[in-house]
Design a protein around this motif. Structure first.
Motif, mmCIF file in Angstrom:
data_model
loop_
_atom_site.group_PDB
_atom_site.id
_atom_site.type_symbol
_atom_site.label_atom_id
_atom_site.label_comp_id
_atom_site.label_asym_id
_atom_site.label_seq_id
_atom_site.Cartn_x
_atom_site.Cartn_y
_atom_site.Cartn_z
ATOM 1 N N GLY A 257 22.983 21.021 82.335
ATOM 2 C CA GLY A 257 23.434 22.253 81.691
ATOM 3 C C GLY A 257 24.922 22.174 81.391
ATOM 4 N N PRO A 258 25.493 23.251 80.822
ATOM 5 C CA PRO A 258 26.867 23.226 80.298
ATOM 6 C C PRO A 258 27.946 23.006 81.358
ATOM 7 C CG PRO A 258 25.961 25.461 80.201
ATOM 8 C CD PRO A 258 24.834 24.558 80.604
ATOM 9 N N LEU A 259 27.614 23.198 82.640
ATOM 10 C CA LEU A 259 28.624 23.019 83.681
ATOM 11 C C LEU A 259 28.520 21.661 84.374
ATOM 12 C CD1 LEU A 259 28.756 26.558 85.251
ATOM 13 C CD2 LEU A 259 30.694 25.294 84.327
ATOM 14 N N SER A 260 27.526 20.870 84.021
ATOM 15 C CA SER A 260 27.381 19.567 84.670
ATOM 16 C C SER A 260 28.167 18.526 83.877
ATOM 17 C CB SER A 260 25.903 19.187 84.752
ATOM 18 O OG SER A 260 25.391 19.073 83.452
ATOM 19 N N GLY A 261 28.401 17.398 84.481
ATOM 20 C CA GLY A 261 29.012 16.278 83.758
ATOM 21 C C GLY A 261 30.509 16.386 83.570
ATOM 22 N N ALA A 262 31.216 17.180 84.364
ATOM 23 C CA ALA A 262 32.675 17.215 84.269
ATOM 24 C C ALA A 262 33.239 15.859 84.696
ATOM 25 C CB ALA A 262 33.231 18.322 85.157
ATOM 26 N N VAL A 263 34.337 15.406 84.013
ATOM 27 C CA VAL A 263 34.959 14.128 84.384
ATOM 28 C C VAL A 263 35.442 14.179 85.821
ATOM 29 C CG1 VAL A 263 35.639 13.211 82.149
ATOM 30 C CG2 VAL A 263 37.095 14.916 83.261
ATOM 31 N N GLN A 264 35.906 15.354 86.217
ATOM 32 C CA GLN A 264 36.303 15.523 87.605
ATOM 33 C C GLN A 264 35.954 16.939 88.027
ATOM 34 O OE1 GLN A 264 40.342 14.647 88.601
ATOM 35 N NE2 GLN A 264 39.971 14.976 90.766
ATOM 36 N N MET A 265 35.476 17.099 89.251
ATOM 37 C CA MET A 265 35.089 18.428 89.705
ATOM 38 C C MET A 265 35.495 18.616 91.157
ATOM 39 S SD MET A 265 32.305 20.511 91.125
ATOM 40 C CE MET A 265 30.898 19.452 91.277
ATOM 41 N N LEU A 266 36.123 19.751 91.443
ATOM 42 C CA LEU A 266 36.382 20.135 92.832
ATOM 43 C C LEU A 266 35.746 21.501 93.006
ATOM 44 C CD1 LEU A 266 40.155 19.131 93.242
ATOM 45 C CD2 LEU A 266 38.171 17.998 94.261
ATOM 46 N N ASN A 267 34.960 21.657 94.069
ATOM 47 C CA ASN A 267 34.283 22.932 94.282
ATOM 48 C C ASN A 267 34.979 23.724 95.385
ATOM 49 O OD1 ASN A 267 32.497 25.075 94.461
ATOM 50 N ND2 ASN A 267 30.731 23.768 93.994
ATOM 51 N N LEU A 268 35.537 24.887 95.002
ATOM 52 C CA LEU A 268 36.258 25.739 95.952
ATOM 53 C C LEU A 268 35.365 26.093 97.135
ATOM 54 C CD1 LEU A 268 38.091 28.066 93.405
ATOM 55 C CD2 LEU A 268 39.185 26.415 94.952
ATOM 56 N N SER A 269 34.091 26.367 96.854
ATOM 57 C CA SER A 269 33.119 26.574 97.924
ATOM 58 C C SER A 269 31.723 26.472 97.333
ATOM 59 C CB SER A 269 33.297 27.950 98.577
ATOM 60 O OG SER A 269 32.242 28.161 99.494
ATOM 61 N N ALA A 270 31.054 25.369 97.643
ATOM 62 C CA ALA A 270 29.713 25.150 97.086
ATOM 63 C C ALA A 270 28.749 26.227 97.577
ATOM 64 C CB ALA A 270 29.211 23.764 97.467
ATOM 65 N N ARG A 271 29.020 26.782 98.775
ATOM 66 C CA ARG A 271 28.110 27.832 99.271
ATOM 67 C C ARG A 271 28.586 29.223 98.879
ATOM 68 N NH1 ARG A 271 30.463 29.009 104.646
ATOM 69 N NH2 ARG A 271 32.057 27.432 104.946
ATOM 70 N N GLY A 272 29.606 29.296 98.007
ATOM 71 C CA GLY A 272 30.032 30.593 97.486
ATOM 72 C C GLY A 272 30.736 31.457 98.510
#
Ligand code: TXA
Ligand code: MG
Length: 320
Positions: A257-272
């Motif tokens: 989907g439109p949010l996948s495939g970023a060259v680089q990704m950091l997740n502030l909190s994967a569990r929200g």
């Protein structure tokens, strides 16, 4: 240029930092919110040194850090609701802006010409140990060059202020990662001057509803500036990611989907989780600022609880 040393906060390093403060020098001080750039609040030369090191505009006053409510009460006038907040949240991530007492031994420059003064008792054991060893009030803004991202790790302090701070006490990452909440009591109702690590609802549960900012005088002088600015442009509320963008994510990311495939990704909190996101925010912005990308797309963060302060910082970071 000063020689900057980074030390682990053992007792002898804290003693050395206290003697640097007594000589008018500057210390990178860990707190539970963000790292502070601390100097002797009673010494005009030290306070001027803080403004110079940060290249901070002289109209932007500093927060005075003290070790106890008894000391705070020798500096400012506490009305009943201010005392209630102090009893509930100190030591901790709350700053009170109060009317200053005439005899308060604070260098005028720290208040930037205002008759009010911002005071906080930090909860971090190293900040408390340093206040104890020094034995007086410490002026300490966040330990970043003026207008840039706040420091939540000793390495961030070093990156922005090497050669301008004498010693940095490295106590690891700041637990909360967002600056203190600032509440003003300078006549009239209590006002929220800066959103921060204590959500507005928690303040209201102690003293009832807060008044909106005063027209014209809006908020803390420092909040009028472009602030928390990363070097790369930020795009907020992103629902997709472009090929030249890194993604600052929040919550689970679909595998396609439109949010996948970023060259680089950091997740502030994967569990929200908003507390986890707050703790990661500035350190992830520092990391993305050094990554080989052109822009940063930021996913929406819910506007509730700590999310309000996180969104406040992101909106300011996106200006300019
Ligand atoms: O969590 C924190 O508060 C951190 C740590 C180091 O304690 N400190 C911090 O300081 O965030 P600084 O200088 O980055 O932010 C202080 C804010 C500024 O926006 C300033 O304008 C506001 O406090 N302030 C200070 N004195 C004030 C006053 N008398 N009236 C209104 N705002 C004031
Ligand atoms: Mg700051």
């Amino acid at each position: 240029m000063t020689k900057t040393v980074i030390r682990s906060p053992e007792p002898d390093a804290i003693r050395e930092a206290a003697s640097i403060l007594r000589r008018g020098g500057l210390v990178g001080m860990p707190t539970e919110t963000v790292y502070g750039l601390a100097g002797d609040a009673t010494n005009p030369r030290a306070v001027a040194g803080i403004f110079a090191a940060k290249e901070r505009p002289a109209f932007n006053p500093l927060i005075i850090h003290v070790g106890s409510l008894a000391v705070a009460r020798t500096i400012a006038l506490f009305e009943a609701d201010a005392l209630r907040l102090a009893a509930t949240f100190w030591p901790g991530p709350l700053t009170l802006v109060l009317n200053r007492l005439d005899q308060a031994p604070i260098a005028d420059l720290a208040m930037a010409g205002l008759s009010s003064i911002a005071i906080r008792i930090p909860a971090h054991p190293v900040a408390q140990a340093l206040l104890g060893a020094f034995g007086g009030p410490l002026a300490a803004p966040s330990a970043n060059p003026s207008g840039r991202i706040s420091a939540t790790e000793a390495s961030h302090v070093a990156r922005g202020l090497t050669g301008k701070v004498d010693i940095i006490l490295d106590a690891g990452p700041s637990a909360l990662g967002l600056e203190s909440t600032i509440i003003g009591f300078t006549g009239g109702p209590a006002r929220l001057l800066r959103q921060g690590a204590i959500p507005e609802e928690a303040i209201q549960s102690v003293i009832g509803p807060l008044a909106p900012p005063e027209p014209g005088k809006t908020e803390a002088p420092g909040m009028l500036l472009r602030h928390y600015a990363p070097l790369r442009p930020l795009r907020l509320n992103a629902r997709d990611v472009a090929p030249d963008e890194a993604l600052l994510a929040f919550g689970p990311i679909p595998l396609s989907g439109p949010l996948s495939g970023a060259v680089q990704m950091l997740n502030l909190s994967a569990r929200g989780d908003l507390s986890e996101a707050a703790a990661n925010l500035f350190s992830f912005l520092h990391r993305l600022d050094q990554a080989p990308i052109r822009k940063i797309a930021v996913m929406p963060i819910p506007e509730t609880g700590l999310g309000c302060a996180i969104n406040d910082r992101l909106r300011r970071a996106a200006v300019g």
